[in-house]
Design a protein around this motif. Structure first.
Motif, PDB file in Angstrom:
ATOM      1  N   THR A 148       0.849  -1.187   0.000  1.00 21.16           N
ATOM      2  CA  THR A 148       0.000   0.000   0.000  1.00 21.16           C
ATOM      3  C   THR A 148       0.884   1.236   0.000  1.00 21.16           C
ATOM      4  O   THR A 148       2.108   1.147   0.121  1.00 21.16           O
ATOM      5  CB  THR A 148      -0.900   0.024   1.248  1.00 21.16           C
ATOM      6  OG1 THR A 148      -0.062   0.087   2.407  1.00 21.16           O
ATOM      7  CG2 THR A 148      -1.782  -1.221   1.312  1.00 21.16           C
ATOM      8  N   LYS A 149       0.233   2.393  -0.111  1.00 20.32           N
ATOM      9  CA  LYS A 149       0.991   3.640  -0.102  1.00 20.32           C
ATOM     10  C   LYS A 149       1.754   3.791   1.211  1.00 20.32           C
ATOM     11  O   LYS A 149       2.906   4.202   1.242  1.00 20.32           O
ATOM     12  CB  LYS A 149       0.032   4.824  -0.304  1.00 20.32           C
ATOM     13  CG  LYS A 149       0.702   6.124  -0.590  1.00 20.32           C
ATOM     14  CD  LYS A 149      -0.341   7.149  -0.981  1.00 20.32           C
ATOM     15  CE  LYS A 149       0.318   8.416  -1.462  1.00 20.32           C
ATOM     16  NZ  LYS A 149      -0.684   9.376  -1.941  1.00 20.32           N
ATOM     17  N   ARG A 150       1.138   3.411   2.310  1.00 23.16           N
ATOM     18  CA  ARG A 150       1.790   3.482   3.621  1.00 23.16           C
ATOM     19  C   ARG A 150       2.983   2.527   3.684  1.00 23.16           C
ATOM     20  O   ARG A 150       4.051   2.878   4.192  1.00 23.16           O
ATOM     21  CB  ARG A 150       0.779   3.149   4.714  1.00 23.16           C
ATOM     22  CG  ARG A 150       1.335   3.209   6.106  1.00 23.16           C
ATOM     23  CD  ARG A 150       0.225   2.988   7.139  1.00 23.16           C
ATOM     24  NE  ARG A 150       0.777   3.068   8.457  1.00 23.16           N
ATOM     25  CZ  ARG A 150       1.190   2.015   9.169  1.00 23.16           C
ATOM     26  NH1 ARG A 150       1.102   0.800   8.654  1.00 23.16           N
ATOM     27  NH2 ARG A 150       1.669   2.174  10.376  1.00 23.16           N
ATOM     28  N   ASP A 151       2.819   1.316   3.161  1.00 24.77           N
ATOM     29  CA  ASP A 151       3.917   0.343   3.135  1.00 24.77           C
ATOM     30  C   ASP A 151       5.099   0.861   2.326  1.00 24.77           C
ATOM     31  O   ASP A 151       6.254   0.701   2.712  1.00 24.77           O
ATOM     32  CB  ASP A 151       3.455  -0.990   2.543  1.00 24.77           C
ATOM     33  CG  ASP A 151       2.460  -1.713   3.439  1.00 24.77           C
ATOM     34  OD1 ASP A 151       2.428  -1.419   4.653  1.00 24.77           O
ATOM     35  OD2 ASP A 151       1.732  -2.581   2.914  1.00 24.77           O
ATOM     36  N   ARG A 152       4.813   1.493   1.183  1.00 22.36           N
ATOM     37  CA  ARG A 152       5.883   2.040   0.350  1.00 22.36           C
ATOM     38  C   ARG A 152       6.646   3.134   1.078  1.00 22.36           C
ATOM     39  O   ARG A 152       7.862   3.239   0.990  1.00 22.36           O
ATOM     40  CB  ARG A 152       5.329   2.552  -0.976  1.00 22.36           C
ATOM     41  CG  ARG A 152       5.013   1.430  -1.959  1.00 22.36           C
ATOM     42  CD  ARG A 152       4.795   1.960  -3.356  1.00 22.36           C
ATOM     43  NE  ARG A 152       3.710   2.933  -3.448  1.00 22.36           N
ATOM     44  CZ  ARG A 152       2.425   2.621  -3.649  1.00 22.36           C
ATOM     45  NH1 ARG A 152       2.083   1.350  -3.794  1.00 22.36           N
ATOM     46  NH2 ARG A 152       1.513   3.557  -3.725  1.00 22.36           N
ATOM     47  N   ARG A 153       5.940   3.984   1.827  1.00 19.43           N
ATOM     48  CA  ARG A 153       6.600   5.038   2.596  1.00 19.43           C
ATOM     49  C   ARG A 153       7.516   4.438   3.660  1.00 19.43           C
ATOM     50  O   ARG A 153       8.634   4.914   3.870  1.00 19.43           O
ATOM     51  CB  ARG A 153       5.566   5.950   3.251  1.00 19.43           C
ATOM     52  CG  ARG A 153       4.870   6.857   2.272  1.00 19.43           C
ATOM     53  CD  ARG A 153       3.889   7.748   2.976  1.00 19.43           C
ATOM     54  NE  ARG A 153       3.147   8.550   2.030  1.00 19.43           N
ATOM     55  CZ  ARG A 153       1.882   8.912   2.180  1.00 19.43           C
ATOM     56  NH1 ARG A 153       1.223   8.541   3.263  1.00 19.43           N
ATOM     57  NH2 ARG A 153       1.282   9.639   1.264  1.00 19.43           N
ATOM     58  N   VAL A 154       7.040   3.409   4.319  1.00 18.32           N
ATOM     59  CA  VAL A 154       7.859   2.744   5.341  1.00 18.32           C
ATOM     60  C   VAL A 154       9.105   2.131   4.702  1.00 18.32           C
ATOM     61  O   VAL A 154      10.223   2.261   5.223  1.00 18.32           O
ATOM     62  CB  VAL A 154       7.037   1.667   6.096  1.00 18.32           C
ATOM     63  CG1 VAL A 154       7.924   0.815   6.972  1.00 18.32           C
ATOM     64  CG2 VAL A 154       5.932   2.314   6.904  1.00 18.32           C
ATOM     65  N   LEU A 155       8.949   1.485   3.561  1.00 15.84           N
ATOM     66  CA  LEU A 155      10.084   0.897   2.857  1.00 15.84           C
ATOM     67  C   LEU A 155      11.073   1.968   2.409  1.00 15.84           C
ATOM     68  O   LEU A 155      12.288   1.786   2.525  1.00 15.84           O
ATOM     69  CB  LEU A 155       9.611   0.090   1.640  1.00 15.84           C
ATOM     70  CG  LEU A 155       8.989  -1.266   1.927  1.00 15.84           C
ATOM     71  CD1 LEU A 155       8.381  -1.851   0.663  1.00 15.84           C
ATOM     72  CD2 LEU A 155      10.014  -2.203   2.502  1.00 15.84           C
ATOM     73  N   ASP A 156      10.555   3.074   1.898  1.00 16.28           N
ATOM     74  CA  ASP A 156      11.445   4.167   1.470  1.00 16.28           C
ATOM     75  C   ASP A 156      12.235   4.728   2.654  1.00 16.28           C
ATOM     76  O   ASP A 156      13.426   4.998   2.549  1.00 16.28           O
ATOM     77  CB  ASP A 156      10.654   5.282   0.791  1.00 16.28           C
ATOM     78  CG  ASP A 156      10.181   4.895  -0.593  1.00 16.28           C
ATOM     79  OD1 ASP A 156      10.765   3.943  -1.162  1.00 16.28           O
ATOM     80  OD2 ASP A 156       9.226   5.520  -1.100  1.00 16.28           O
ATOM     81  N   ARG A 157      11.570   4.890   3.798  1.00 13.89           N
ATOM     82  CA  ARG A 157      12.274   5.374   4.995  1.00 13.89           C
ATOM     83  C   ARG A 157      13.354   4.385   5.435  1.00 13.89           C
ATOM     84  O   ARG A 157      14.436   4.761   5.824  1.00 13.89           O
ATOM     85  CB  ARG A 157      11.282   5.609   6.134  1.00 13.89           C
ATOM     86  CG  ARG A 157      10.904   7.048   6.291  1.00 13.89           C
ATOM     87  CD  ARG A 157      10.074   7.297   7.518  1.00 13.89           C
ATOM     88  NE  ARG A 157       8.669   7.225   7.124  1.00 13.89           N
ATOM     89  CZ  ARG A 157       7.751   6.460   7.694  1.00 13.89           C
ATOM     90  NH1 ARG A 157       8.040   5.727   8.728  1.00 13.89           N
ATOM     91  NH2 ARG A 157       6.512   6.451   7.248  1.00 13.89           N
TER      92      ARG A 157
END
Length: 119
Positions: free
Chosen positions: A104-113
Motif C-alpha cells: 500500500t501507499k503506507r507500506d511504500r513510505r515505510v520501505l522508502d524510509r
C-alpha cells in the motif's frame, strides 16, 4: 609426539563435537590441511594450517600444539591460533510475506524510509 591424525586433533581441540563428526567432515571434503583435501588419517603437525567447515562457518586455524586426548576448553584454545576472518554483521533486509499483494501507499513510505536510513 610430532604429529597426529587430523580427525583426532579436531576432536581433541574441540572444533568438532565427536571424532565421528570430524571423520565425517573429512570424508565430505570439509577439511583441508595446508590447502590440500584431507582424509581422516592425514597427519597434522605444528605449523600446519587447518581449514574446517563447521555448520555454516569456515574455521581457519594454525596448529600450535599437537594433542591426541581431549582436554578442557581452556587448554584446548592454547593448541591453535584462530586465523578465521571476522564476518561483517548481516544487514537487515525488508521482506514481505509471499502472497501479501502489492504494498500500500503506507507500506511504500515505510520501505522508502527504511532504505534511506541505511545509506
Amino acid at each position: 609426539m610430532e604429529s597426529t591424525r587430523v580427525d583426532r586433533w579436531l576432536w581433541a581441540v574441540r572444533l568438532t563435537k565427536s571424532r565421528t563428526d570430524a571423520a565425517g567432515a573429512c570424508r565430505g571434503g570439509h577439511v583441508r590441511v595446508n590447502d590440500r583435501p584431507a582424509k581422516a588419517a592425514t597427519g597434522v603437525s605444528v605449523g600446519d594450517e587447518v581449514r574446517v567447515r563447521v555448520g555454516d562457518t569456515v574455521r581457519i586455524v594454525e596448529v600450535v600444539r599437537v594433542i591426541q586426548k581431549r582436554v578442557g576448553a581452556a587448554e584446548a584454545v592454547t593448541c591453535f591460533i584462530d586465523r578465521t576472518p571476522v564476518r561483517a554483521p548481516e544487514v537487515p533486509v525488508a521482506r514481505r510475506d509471499r502472497g501479501a499483494g502489492r504494498p500500500t501507499k503506507r507500506d511504500r513510505r515505510v520501505l522508502d524510509r527504511f532504505r534511506t536510513s541505511r545509506q
